[in-house]
Design a protein around this motif. Structure first.
Motif, PDB file in Angstrom:
ATOM      1  N   ARG A 151      -5.487   8.640  -7.595  1.00 15.33           N
ATOM      2  CA  ARG A 151      -5.244   7.544  -6.644  1.00 15.33           C
ATOM      3  C   ARG A 151      -3.808   7.036  -6.676  1.00 15.33           C
ATOM      4  O   ARG A 151      -3.252   6.679  -5.637  1.00 15.33           O
ATOM      5  CB  ARG A 151      -6.226   6.397  -6.870  1.00 15.33           C
ATOM      6  CG  ARG A 151      -6.220   5.769  -8.245  1.00 15.33           C
ATOM      7  CD  ARG A 151      -7.349   4.749  -8.363  1.00 15.33           C
ATOM      8  NE  ARG A 151      -7.400   4.128  -9.673  1.00 15.33           N
ATOM      9  CZ  ARG A 151      -8.008   4.655 -10.731  1.00 15.33           C
ATOM     10  NH1 ARG A 151      -8.613   5.825 -10.615  1.00 15.33           N
ATOM     11  NH2 ARG A 151      -8.024   4.043 -11.897  1.00 15.33           N
ATOM     12  N   GLU A 152      -3.174   7.018  -7.862  1.00 14.26           N
ATOM     13  CA  GLU A 152      -1.786   6.538  -7.934  1.00 14.26           C
ATOM     14  C   GLU A 152      -0.849   7.509  -7.210  1.00 14.26           C
ATOM     15  O   GLU A 152       0.060   7.095  -6.497  1.00 14.26           O
ATOM     16  CB  GLU A 152      -1.350   6.355  -9.399  1.00 14.26           C
ATOM     17  CG  GLU A 152      -2.082   5.237 -10.129  1.00 14.26           C
ATOM     18  CD  GLU A 152      -1.953   3.893  -9.411  1.00 14.26           C
ATOM     19  OE1 GLU A 152      -0.854   3.572  -8.911  1.00 14.26           O
ATOM     20  OE2 GLU A 152      -2.968   3.158  -9.332  1.00 14.26           O
ATOM     21  N   GLU A 153      -1.104   8.784  -7.415  1.00 14.31           N
ATOM     22  CA  GLU A 153      -0.299   9.807  -6.736  1.00 14.31           C
ATOM     23  C   GLU A 153      -0.529   9.744  -5.220  1.00 14.31           C
ATOM     24  O   GLU A 153       0.408   9.891  -4.434  1.00 14.31           O
ATOM     25  CB  GLU A 153      -0.688  11.190  -7.279  1.00 14.31           C
ATOM     26  CG  GLU A 153       0.341  12.255  -6.996  1.00 14.31           C
ATOM     27  CD  GLU A 153      -0.016  13.589  -7.620  1.00 14.31           C
ATOM     28  OE1 GLU A 153       0.536  14.601  -7.152  1.00 14.31           O
ATOM     29  OE2 GLU A 153      -0.844  13.629  -8.549  1.00 14.31           O
TER      30      GLU A 153
ATOM     31  N   LYS B 156      -1.237   7.136  -3.509  1.00 13.73           N
ATOM     32  CA  LYS B 156      -0.525   5.961  -2.981  1.00 13.73           C
ATOM     33  C   LYS B 156       0.900   6.336  -2.608  1.00 13.73           C
ATOM     34  O   LYS B 156       1.409   5.966  -1.554  1.00 13.73           O
ATOM     35  CB  LYS B 156      -0.502   4.834  -4.031  1.00 13.73           C
ATOM     36  CG  LYS B 156      -1.680   3.902  -3.948  1.00 13.73           C
ATOM     37  CD  LYS B 156      -1.508   2.765  -4.943  1.00 13.73           C
ATOM     38  CE  LYS B 156      -2.782   1.948  -5.044  1.00 13.73           C
ATOM     39  NZ  LYS B 156      -2.711   0.936  -6.104  1.00 13.73           N
ATOM     40  N   GLU B 157       1.548   7.085  -3.499  1.00 13.16           N
ATOM     41  CA  GLU B 157       2.939   7.510  -3.244  1.00 13.16           C
ATOM     42  C   GLU B 157       3.000   8.476  -2.064  1.00 13.16           C
ATOM     43  O   GLU B 157       3.907   8.403  -1.237  1.00 13.16           O
ATOM     44  CB  GLU B 157       3.523   8.168  -4.507  1.00 13.16           C
ATOM     45  CG  GLU B 157       3.916   7.190  -5.589  1.00 13.16           C
ATOM     46  CD  GLU B 157       4.884   6.126  -5.075  1.00 13.16           C
ATOM     47  OE1 GLU B 157       5.936   6.498  -4.495  1.00 13.16           O
ATOM     48  OE2 GLU B 157       4.594   4.928  -5.233  1.00 13.16           O
TER      49      GLU B 157
ATOM     50  N   GLU C 221      -8.384   3.227  -3.327  1.00 12.46           N
ATOM     51  CA  GLU C 221      -7.322   3.497  -2.360  1.00 12.46           C
ATOM     52  C   GLU C 221      -7.485   2.638  -1.101  1.00 12.46           C
ATOM     53  O   GLU C 221      -6.526   2.114  -0.558  1.00 12.46           O
ATOM     54  CB  GLU C 221      -7.355   4.979  -1.981  1.00 12.46           C
ATOM     55  CG  GLU C 221      -6.277   5.389  -1.010  1.00 12.46           C
ATOM     56  CD  GLU C 221      -6.430   6.857  -0.631  1.00 12.46           C
ATOM     57  OE1 GLU C 221      -6.529   7.129   0.573  1.00 12.46           O
ATOM     58  OE2 GLU C 221      -6.465   7.719  -1.531  1.00 12.46           O
TER      59      GLU C 221
END
Length: 634
Positions: free
Chosen positions: A155-157, A159-160, A98
């Motif tokens: 981590r992808e969530e 980011k959003e 992140e």
């Protein structure tokens, strides 16, 4: 649309300021403006330029290598192990995708850094990751490892989430009206369920959201119009990890809040530890939990950690800065700068205006301060505590007296704060032979909370850091401390007839393993119960402190009577709260004198008495607001 325009203007300024750096992209990530560069080498020596740019733009700017230029974690780890000399004794390498950082834990961090940072520069060039070096903590914390792994898995969530937070912060202002007000949702003229709402025409900021430990049915007033819908709140700020300040944070996510939580890193870790224990104890005791572990995870997903002294945009017209509060690990005074120099208000949370065994005293130096919301736990006219030295001497005396008659000393303590203070005193007393070498048993979450303390030495006071790093004495890992980590071990401690000291949670005798020790030890007059922390009205601890000799006790779904024959002693002076003298001196010592002081977090009489004393002493406008009251500051 307004956010895109702001970002576009910022991009133009940054590209003009850094013409020789190949910029891949510039994005809002939470409160930060992140500049991604193509070549990792360009991260080197950019610090001063970035500081100047951040100052000019008045934004938190972070420069990272473009993710595509970073080596995969597995490959990067091998490179790091080759670059760093073996004598550094690396114990862990963790990749924080992140933030584009690789966290390197080592027993000798100086060797990882290298002469004048030579090794760090090599790591950046060879891997594309920005290294952060930390000393290997002497006690591994499962909580910290679990939090790291969880945040990595989402981590992808994240980011959003951070992208949306950034867009909301930079949405631009709409209204020309200028006013500031606070609605008191809990913790006013009472101790427990602290919760306050700071409002401007543009923003809503919630400060703390706690439980009432003596009455779990009492929650903050989260249903009032100022708060609803919950997702109209821009940010939640947590001053520290005690449950009366953060215990109901997850319930916000259960009922619709989707925004960020700002707190220090130790507060985040301790908060998760205490919240998980809170619902675990409730289930074991047959109670109803206000939320589930999934809501704790959802809250964790939205956390944004800040260091002391870092100014951060958290809403279109509000900047937040944390300062040391001296209460527990990571505890913070939250200072809000509203508008462009319009108004400044600080919330002390719980604070200690005295240097303790663990922490430096609470910060008093603020650039500007028009209003102060401060605790009044010990704000009464008679609330003077003995010095820390006197408190330590009395505790040692009580332990020696109990041990000499073959008894056990039971100390109910909060897992975070008081336990570690007492541990340091006992370790020194045993080392200096002021008390016999008796085992000191740690039960409940105390051991894990202590492990978290060892992971953040930078939050401890200078003397303790010097003791640990330069004198090779770490009070937290003394051989005198024995961890109790099972029911069978607890029974063994209780049934052992030899003298001992037991530190167990909870601090107010309202649940946790301390209850089993109390039930077993209370009938025997050889034993001693020592209170070292605040006992809230309505708790079992307060009843015993008042002199009750027969107390109703829950046991296997029934109630039985426990006869209290053990000696009961209160050792004042260990509290993480400021006493009456320290509270008054704190206001006196502020670098910027406030125009208004509002007293909260104390019994009704104490809030009123402290407000009155501050007015009479300094001629500052004061109030002791009630729950559900809204006070206009500007």
């Amino acid at each position: 649309m307004a956010t895109r325009k702001v970002l576009s203007e910022l991009k133009e300024k940054i590209r003009g300021f850094l013409p020789n750096i190949k910029i891949k992209s510039i994005e809002f990530e939470g409160p930060n403006l992140v500049v991604y560069v193509e070549d990792p080498k360009q991260l080197l020596g950019s610090g001063d330029i970035i500081k100047k740019l951040a100052k000019d733009l008045r934004k938190r700017i972070i420069v990272r290598a473009d993710p595509k230029s970073r080596k995969p974690p597995g490959e990067a780890e091998e490179i790091i192990k080759q670059v760093v000399p073996e004598e550094a004794k690396i114990t862990s390498i963790f990749f924080d995708e992140e933030n584009g950082e690789v966290i390197i834990e080592a027993e000798k961090p100086g060797i990882v850094i290298g002469k004048r940072g030579k090794t760090l520069r090599e790591i950046i060039i060879e891997t594309g990751w920005s290294p952060r070096v930390v000393r290997t903590p002497p006690i591994r914390s499962k909580t910290i490892e679990d939090i790291r792994n969880f945040l990595l898995s989402v981590r992808e969530e994240r980011k959003e989430i951070l992208k949306k937070v950034g867009e909301r912060i930079h949405r631009g202002t709409i209204y020309k009206d200028k006013w500031v007000r606070i609605t008191f949702l809990g913790g006013s003229r009472e101790v427990g369920r602290s919760c306050y709402l700071l409002q401007t025409p543009e923003s809503k900021i919630m400060i703390d959201c706690g439980v009432n430990v003596s009455n779990l049915n009492q929650t903050p007033y989260l249903y009032v119009p100022e708060v609803t819908p919950l997702d109209s709140i821009d940010a939640v700020v947590v001053t520290h990890a005690h449950l009366d300040h953060c215990g109901l944070i997850p319930i916000l996510y259960k009922y619709g809040y989707k925004g960020p939580i700002y707190l220090t890193q130790p507060t985040r870790d301790l908060m998760v530890l205490l919240q998980l224990d809170f619902i675990d104890v409730a289930v074991k005791e047959g109670g109803v939990t206000p939320y589930e572990s999934q809501h704790i995870r959802e809250a964790l997903k939205h956390t944004i950690t800040l260091d002391y002294g870092v100014v951060t945009d958290i809403a279109p017209d509000v900047r937040l800065t944390f300062y040391n509060a001296g209460h527990i690990l990571g505890s913070a005074i939250a200072h809000f700068h509203i508008g462009e120099g319009l108004y400044n208000v600080a919330f002390t949370g719980d604070f200690k205006f005295e240097r303790t065994r663990l922490f430096d005293k609470a910060e008093t130096n603020f650039p500007r301060l028009e209003a102060l919301v401060m605790e009044a736990t010990y704000g009464g006219s008679e609330d003077f505590q003995p010095s820390r030295k006197e408190a330590e001497e009395k505790l040692i005396e009580v332990i020696n007296k109990t041990v000499s008659r073959g008894g056990k000393v039971l100390i109910p303590a909060f897992a975070v704060g008081r336990s570690q203070e007492v541990m340091i005193v006992l370790e020194e007393a045993i080392r200096e032979k002021k008390i016999p070498e008796v085992p000191v048993y740690l039960d409940g979450m105390i051991y894990e909370a202590t492990a978290i303390h060892t992971a953040y030495p930078e939050y401890l006071n200078a003397h303790l850091r010097d003791l640990i790093f330069h004198q090779g004495v770490n009070p937290f890992i003394s051989e005198s401390f024995v961890r109790v980590d099972s029911a069978s071990k607890r029974d063994e401690v209780i049934n052992d007839k030899s003298p001992a000291v037991i530190i167990a949670t909870s601090g107010m005798l309202n649940g946790g393993p301390v209850m089993e020790y109390f039930k077993a030890l209370a009938p025997d007059e050889k034993n001693t119960l020592v209170f070292v922390g605040y006992q809230a009205e309505g708790t079992l601890g307060r009843r015993i402190q008042k002199g009750w000799k027969e107390v109703p006790f829950p046991s296997n779904g029934k109630r039985e009577v426990v006869y209290v024959n053990m000696e009961v002693v209160t050792v004042d002076g260990f509290s993480g709260h400021s006493d009456r003298r320290q509270l008054i001196n704190y206001v006196k010592s502020l670098s910027s004198k406030p125009e208004k002081v509002l007293t909260v977090h104390g019994d009704e009489g104490k809030c009123i008495e402290l407000a009155s004393a501050i007015y009479k002493t300094f001629r500052i406008e004061t109030r002791a607001p009630m729950n559900l009251e809204t006070v206009r500051l500007l």
